[in-house]
Design a protein around this motif. Sequence first.
Motif, PDB file in Angstrom:
ATOM      1  N   HIS A 182      11.848   9.205 -44.457  1.00  0.00           N
ATOM      2  CA  HIS A 182      12.806   8.121 -44.701  1.00  0.00           C
ATOM      3  C   HIS A 182      13.847   7.993 -43.588  1.00  0.00           C
ATOM      4  O   HIS A 182      14.811   7.234 -43.763  1.00  0.00           O
ATOM      5  CB  HIS A 182      13.536   8.356 -46.025  1.00  0.00           C
ATOM      6  CG  HIS A 182      12.706   8.048 -47.231  1.00  0.00           C
ATOM      7  ND1 HIS A 182      12.547   6.768 -47.724  1.00  0.00           N
ATOM      8  CD2 HIS A 182      11.981   8.853 -48.043  1.00  0.00           C
ATOM      9  CE1 HIS A 182      11.776   6.799 -48.789  1.00  0.00           C
ATOM     10  NE2 HIS A 182      11.408   8.052 -49.009  1.00  0.00           N
ATOM     11  N   SER A 203      17.054   0.270 -52.766  1.00  0.00           N
ATOM     12  CA  SER A 203      17.089   0.207 -51.306  1.00  0.00           C
ATOM     13  C   SER A 203      17.773  -1.066 -50.845  1.00  0.00           C
ATOM     14  O   SER A 203      17.568  -2.141 -51.418  1.00  0.00           O
ATOM     15  CB  SER A 203      15.670   0.233 -50.721  1.00  0.00           C
ATOM     16  OG  SER A 203      14.998   1.429 -51.029  1.00  0.00           O
ATOM     17  N   LYS A 253       7.978   2.699 -43.160  1.00  0.00           N
ATOM     18  CA  LYS A 253       9.087   2.556 -44.111  1.00  0.00           C
ATOM     19  C   LYS A 253      10.247   1.812 -43.443  1.00  0.00           C
ATOM     20  O   LYS A 253      10.253   0.594 -43.342  1.00  0.00           O
ATOM     21  CB  LYS A 253       9.524   3.925 -44.623  1.00  0.00           C
ATOM     22  CG  LYS A 253       8.508   4.600 -45.563  1.00  0.00           C
ATOM     23  CD  LYS A 253       9.038   5.924 -46.072  1.00  0.00           C
ATOM     24  CE  LYS A 253       8.036   6.660 -46.958  1.00  0.00           C
ATOM     25  NZ  LYS A 253       7.866   6.018 -48.268  1.00  0.00           N
ATOM     26  N   TRP A 254      11.220   2.529 -42.972  1.00  0.00           N
ATOM     27  CA  TRP A 254      12.460   1.901 -42.525  1.00  0.00           C
ATOM     28  C   TRP A 254      12.370   1.299 -41.133  1.00  0.00           C
ATOM     29  O   TRP A 254      13.164   0.429 -40.780  1.00  0.00           O
ATOM     30  CB  TRP A 254      13.604   2.912 -42.626  1.00  0.00           C
ATOM     31  CG  TRP A 254      13.822   3.320 -44.042  1.00  0.00           C
ATOM     32  CD1 TRP A 254      13.234   4.365 -44.698  1.00  0.00           C
ATOM     33  CD2 TRP A 254      14.625   2.654 -45.018  1.00  0.00           C
ATOM     34  NE1 TRP A 254      13.637   4.397 -46.012  1.00  0.00           N
ATOM     35  CE2 TRP A 254      14.494   3.361 -46.235  1.00  0.00           C
ATOM     36  CE3 TRP A 254      15.461   1.536 -44.979  1.00  0.00           C
ATOM     37  CZ2 TRP A 254      15.154   2.992 -47.404  1.00  0.00           C
ATOM     38  CZ3 TRP A 254      16.129   1.162 -46.129  1.00  0.00           C
ATOM     39  CH2 TRP A 254      15.978   1.873 -47.318  1.00  0.00           C
ATOM     40  N   SER A 295      14.026  11.729 -51.032  1.00  0.00           N
ATOM     41  CA  SER A 295      13.466  10.543 -51.666  1.00  0.00           C
ATOM     42  C   SER A 295      13.993  10.346 -53.080  1.00  0.00           C
ATOM     43  O   SER A 295      14.495   9.283 -53.425  1.00  0.00           O
ATOM     44  CB  SER A 295      11.932  10.649 -51.684  1.00  0.00           C
ATOM     45  OG  SER A 295      11.346   9.506 -52.266  1.00  0.00           O
ATOM     46  N   GLY A 312      12.209   1.610 -49.552  1.00  0.00           N
ATOM     47  CA  GLY A 312      11.932   3.004 -49.249  1.00  0.00           C
ATOM     48  C   GLY A 312      10.581   3.478 -49.738  1.00  0.00           C
ATOM     49  O   GLY A 312      10.099   4.516 -49.287  1.00  0.00           O
ATOM     50  N   GLN A 360      16.276   4.258 -40.406  1.00  0.00           N
ATOM     51  CA  GLN A 360      17.338   4.233 -41.419  1.00  0.00           C
ATOM     52  C   GLN A 360      18.585   4.984 -40.967  1.00  0.00           C
ATOM     53  O   GLN A 360      19.705   4.544 -41.237  1.00  0.00           O
ATOM     54  CB  GLN A 360      16.845   4.814 -42.748  1.00  0.00           C
ATOM     55  CG  GLN A 360      17.897   4.747 -43.842  1.00  0.00           C
ATOM     56  CD  GLN A 360      17.429   5.230 -45.198  1.00  0.00           C
ATOM     57  OE1 GLN A 360      18.040   4.931 -46.221  1.00  0.00           O
ATOM     58  NE2 GLN A 360      16.339   5.966 -45.243  1.00  0.00           N
ATOM     59  N   THR A 408       7.708  11.931 -39.385  1.00  0.00           N
ATOM     60  CA  THR A 408       8.366  10.717 -39.850  1.00  0.00           C
ATOM     61  C   THR A 408       7.356   9.603 -40.054  1.00  0.00           C
ATOM     62  O   THR A 408       6.231   9.663 -39.529  1.00  0.00           O
ATOM     63  CB  THR A 408       9.461  10.260 -38.855  1.00  0.00           C
ATOM     64  OG1 THR A 408      10.246   9.219 -39.440  1.00  0.00           O
ATOM     65  CG2 THR A 408       8.846   9.770 -37.549  1.00  0.00           C
ATOM     66  N   PRO A 416      17.933   9.935 -53.468  1.00  0.00           N
ATOM     67  CA  PRO A 416      18.138   9.716 -52.035  1.00  0.00           C
ATOM     68  C   PRO A 416      19.482  10.265 -51.554  1.00  0.00           C
ATOM     69  O   PRO A 416      20.521  10.018 -52.164  1.00  0.00           O
ATOM     70  CB  PRO A 416      18.096   8.190 -51.921  1.00  0.00           C
ATOM     71  CG  PRO A 416      18.576   7.701 -53.252  1.00  0.00           C
ATOM     72  CD  PRO A 416      18.107   8.707 -54.260  1.00  0.00           C
TER      73      PRO A 416
END
Length: 578
Positions: A281, A469, A307-308, A251, A101, A285, A303, A254
């Motif tokens: 995030h 994560s 990251k994800w 974050s 993350g 995800q 966004t 979370p």
Amino acid sequence: MEFEDTPAASEHQEEEVDFPIKHNDEAQSTLVVLSSTELCLGPIRPQLPMAMPMRLLQLLLCAGLLASCAEGEGHTGLPFGRAVREKYFQFEPGFRNFNHGGFGATPIPVRRAQEALITTAEAQPTRWFAGGNGSYHAALATVRPRLASLMGANESDLVFLDDASSGLNAVLRSLRWQPNDILLLTTAAYAVLPNTAQWLQRRYGIRTLHVEVHFPATGGETFLDPVREALEKLGGEASRLRLAVFDHVSSYPPAVLPVEALAKQVKEAAPSALVLLDGAHALGQVPISMTALATAGVDFYVTDGHKWLMAPKGSGALWARPSAQPLLEPAIISSDNAPGSSFQSRFDYIGTRDYTPWCAMGSTMDFRRDVLGGEDRIQSYVTGLARWAGRHMADRLGTETVAPDSMTPGMFALRLPLPEDWTPSQKTACSGLIAQGLIGQYSMQVISFALHTPTSDGREEVTHWIRVSAQVYLERSDFEDLTHAVMSLRDMDAAESTPIDAGAGKPERSMQKPPIIWLHVYDLGQMTAKLNTFMLRSMGIGAYHVGVEVLGDEWYFRWSDTAGRRNPWSICADSKFE
């Protein structure tokens, strides 16, 4: 836990049956399914139904074991976990990334696709920037509709950005603020938001309303109740509320927020206010539906891609409802994006820079679909793994997670198991040593943070947590190892000192605690686990694999010649220690 000796093979009159051998070249392991006697199922109890002859039991176990070895295999034939980590990611040997993350991790095929785009750009730079076939504009024209589909949005409402922070600044610094306008944030907001709020306060004289939310969370009311109370307290000043910002997935700590309900609350209390969601995030995800969010009252959404989603660093997106698009300007105004041009024209060209991270988002979506099996499979695995790991670690360490499963995405926060009789300074020092020791001694990366929670007597309780994560390149055994590492580091620090003596003012040395010995009991896979749970356990039998861990090394019999502490397909059913 009690174990009984397995009767000698001679006591069983069942004829041994030869079963096939399955060899998995990718995992470099060989599974041989033998008779029930050789599998050490435990004593055959008298209550074993006659309708379940031993040979049928053997066949059921054989099918379960073979299915267990094949389960989790995607379009590549590789199970999620270590096999994916070793084949598709470039982590240094032995490193395990529990902080996906934070900065994400880009798969090797996606990096190669980006490198090919860079080659295309350098082959004819003017063509790449000017437009037409072979340009980044042409590449974006194919990526944008796919990204819009993934987000449940219209492609005309979507522009590309370097990251979510760029999008947050584009919105916050584009609005026409007036003195005493109100910006609503929660205390769970990422630091970029209060920092930008300070800049707006100095520049325009706005006010920031910080809504206190307290963790551990119990449900959506953790956010809905304090936001409702804050809006009610505004009273006649609700008309001064210019913008409310919420995380889609927070974050630190979370948690998935009830964003549709929060947007509706704002619009009901202040119809003219705008709503911005920080989805840094979220993409990759959790599912995103901009159609549903727009109906609830969301005006802007930002966004991250790196990251994800696992796209290259420097990729992100901004969505804006059509009526709000004229309000926005990019952070950089260049030669071809003059104010007043179309929404996408203003953001798609911001000078001579590297646009390949945006273009490579298409290859990222290809990788997720063709190699990993698609969004549903990825998100189901990652969320399921995170929820299991959170419960498992909290149970083993005797602590808690920061949010219930219903609010837990692909990452969770775990309270560190620090003794209650330690002083605040000892707890702070130990939490730092655990985080440092995880990366320094165990090559495991997590994020540590503290939560400050007011108590009923007016004091403030400080608790220490790690954010962890899950991802497709991790598996359950990785979280088992993380659990043991946290406990070992905590015990190592506890052995160094006892609670501070009020007279001496310094920690005293204490006798070192005896080492912990773990007995791990593993199911042989998901299918065998179901056989154990729903059939065999009721008969007093089961098929398991066990290992004994002493001083960090696990010892066990295994059906493989290869090195390694764990079978890649083993699922931990239980762990006990003395």
